[in-house]
Design a protein around this motif. Structure first.
Motif, PDB file in Angstrom:
ATOM      1  N   VAL A  68      59.310  34.333  43.575  1.00 34.60           N
ATOM      2  CA  VAL A  68      58.546  33.083  43.562  1.00 34.60           C
ATOM      3  C   VAL A  68      57.179  33.244  44.220  1.00 34.60           C
ATOM      4  N   LEU A  69      57.007  34.278  45.061  1.00 31.75           N
ATOM      5  CA  LEU A  69      55.707  34.552  45.673  1.00 31.75           C
ATOM      6  C   LEU A  69      55.724  35.980  46.198  1.00 31.75           C
ATOM      7  N   ALA A  70      54.633  36.699  45.968  1.00 36.84           N
ATOM      8  CA  ALA A  70      54.439  38.023  46.556  1.00 36.84           C
ATOM      9  C   ALA A  70      53.285  37.936  47.547  1.00 36.84           C
ATOM     10  N   ALA A  89      42.036  44.298  43.579  1.00 35.97           N
ATOM     11  CA  ALA A  89      42.881  45.187  42.778  1.00 35.97           C
ATOM     12  C   ALA A  89      44.337  45.096  43.226  1.00 35.97           C
ATOM     13  N   TYR A  90      44.571  44.985  44.531  1.00 33.19           N
ATOM     14  CA  TYR A  90      45.936  44.823  45.035  1.00 33.19           C
ATOM     15  C   TYR A  90      46.571  43.566  44.435  1.00 33.19           C
ATOM     16  N   VAL A  91      45.813  42.466  44.506  1.00 36.06           N
ATOM     17  CA  VAL A  91      46.342  41.179  44.042  1.00 36.06           C
ATOM     18  C   VAL A  91      46.628  41.208  42.544  1.00 36.06           C
ATOM     19  N   ALA A  92      45.673  41.718  41.755  1.00 39.02           N
ATOM     20  CA  ALA A  92      45.827  41.725  40.302  1.00 39.02           C
ATOM     21  C   ALA A  92      46.974  42.632  39.863  1.00 39.02           C
ATOM     22  N   THR A  93      47.082  43.803  40.480  1.00 36.87           N
ATOM     23  CA  THR A  93      48.139  44.738  40.098  1.00 36.87           C
ATOM     24  C   THR A  93      49.511  44.170  40.429  1.00 36.87           C
ATOM     25  N   LEU A  94      49.646  43.552  41.599  1.00 30.63           N
ATOM     26  CA  LEU A  94      50.937  42.987  41.986  1.00 30.63           C
ATOM     27  C   LEU A  94      51.298  41.791  41.109  1.00 30.63           C
ATOM     28  N   HIS A  95      50.299  40.997  40.758  1.00 28.72           N
ATOM     29  CA  HIS A  95      50.539  39.863  39.862  1.00 28.72           C
ATOM     30  C   HIS A  95      51.035  40.357  38.500  1.00 28.72           C
ATOM     31  N   ALA A  96      50.435  41.427  38.004  1.00 29.50           N
ATOM     32  CA  ALA A  96      50.861  41.972  36.722  1.00 29.50           C
ATOM     33  C   ALA A  96      52.261  42.570  36.807  1.00 29.50           C
ATOM     34  N   VAL A 102      50.526  35.431  43.875  1.00 30.40           N
ATOM     35  CA  VAL A 102      50.314  36.457  44.902  1.00 30.40           C
ATOM     36  C   VAL A 102      49.367  35.909  45.962  1.00 30.40           C
ATOM     37  N   ALA A 103      49.722  36.093  47.227  1.00 28.15           N
ATOM     38  CA  ALA A 103      48.854  35.734  48.350  1.00 28.15           C
ATOM     39  C   ALA A 103      48.389  37.009  49.034  1.00 28.15           C
ATOM     40  N   LEU A 104      47.154  36.992  49.534  1.00 30.01           N
ATOM     41  CA  LEU A 104      46.602  38.120  50.281  1.00 30.01           C
ATOM     42  C   LEU A 104      46.487  37.696  51.743  1.00 30.01           C
ATOM     43  N   LEU A 105      47.328  38.261  52.614  1.00 30.28           N
ATOM     44  CA  LEU A 105      47.369  37.916  54.025  1.00 30.28           C
ATOM     45  C   LEU A 105      46.744  39.048  54.827  1.00 30.28           C
TER      46      LEU A 105
END
Length: 300
Positions: A68-70, A89-96, A102-105
């Motif tokens: 439900v969330l990464a 790139a981290y966010v887009a790759t993980l979303h794919a 995806v949240a970036l903390l």
């Protein structure tokens, strides 16, 4: 080379993946979806392109087995423009990869770095951007309630790190040791030794004095041993020896946490060393070496 501070902050998330959700849903006031579990996931974020990307940690929140969330967790000690270019790139790759939000903390012990990290990352028009969620010292809540500390031990460690040098540290210390009382022995030792290296010299002295005088009824065997040792140090001339033992214990704890097998011979070299400068050097190396042999344990 990653620092001791950087590595221990990452280890908090590796050891307790739910910390990412606790931060987003607590001091950072995120709108989290309902979830049942938090899982540590692969931090390798390389896609089909040849460039390799690796986040500090990746946490997956799941409900009924579905993502439900990464959360991409990055520890950022200072301003570094190159890192910001890699975060989208981290966010887009993980979303794919996971097909979920995806949240970036970004964890920033330094306030100025937190202000910099919180700025949206503009990718291009129209309004294409990634907005990091930055946690700096000002965003970390002050945890002084022992009951809350035992429920949220890692957040309590972050609270002590953020605020002990800026306010009366004694309530923070009481909460810290309540938190350490609630985790396993190895993790308690890791966090305790981390505090002794991360706090300023003046605050570290207050922490050591606190351990010789407090009457708080800590229950775990580890806590009782620590406070008994602290009181003994306050009454004898063996303070340097106790410090050496603490440094040796910290080295062995870091190596064990990283999954290294330490031979009896190497263990004897570490525990038998009384040179504080050498022990501190070994401790710094322990968080980054690929093999125990790389510590340089041969006594010169």
């Amino acid at each position: 080379m990653p620092s001791h501070l950087h590595e221990i902050l990452i280890e908090m998330f590796r050891g307790r993946p739910s910390l990412a959700a606790e931060l987003l849903d607590g001091p950072l006031h995120g709108d989290l979806p309902e979830y049942d579990e938090a899982h540590l996931s692969s931090a390798e974020l390389t896609d089909v392109a040849p460039t390799e990307y690796r986040a500090d940690a990746v946490i997956r929140l799941t409900r009924a087995g579905a993502d439900v969330l990464a959360v991409v967790v990055e520890v950022q000690l200072r301003i570094d423009a190159r890192k910001r270019r890699s975060w989208p790139a981290y966010v887009a790759t993980l979303h794919a990869r996971l097909s979920c939000p995806v949240a970036l903390l970004v964890i920033c012990p330094d306030g100025s770095a937190a202000g910099w990290a919180a700025n949206p990352i503009e990718i291009g028009p129209p309004a294409s951007k990634v907005v990091p969620v930055a946690l700096g010292p000002d965003e970390v809540p002050v945890v002084t309630d022992p009951a809350a500390a035992q429920r949220l031990p890692e957040l309590t460690v972050l609270s002590t790190l953020a605020h002990a040098d800026r306010t009366d540290p004694i309530p923070l210390f009481k909460a810290l040791f309540a938190a350490l009382d609630a985790v396993d022995v190895d993790r308690a030792a890791l966090y305790h030794d981390f505090m002794l290296t991360a706090l300023s010299a003046a605050t570290r002295k207050l922490l050591e004095d606190f351990m010789t005088t407090t009457d708080y009824p800590y229950k775990s065997d580890w806590a009782r041993r620590q406070f008994a040792a602290g009181r003994a140090e306050g009454k004898t001339e063996g303070k340097a020896e106790g410090k050496a033992e603490g440094e040796a214990s910290a080295i062995l704890t870091v190596l064990a946490t990283r999954g290294f097998d330490v031979s009896d011979d190497d263990r004897a070299k570490i525990t038998g060393c009384t040179d504080l400068e050498r022990l501190e050097e070994w401790l710094r190396r322990a968080v980054t070496v690929e093999r125990v042999e790389d510590l340089g344990l041969e006594i010169r």
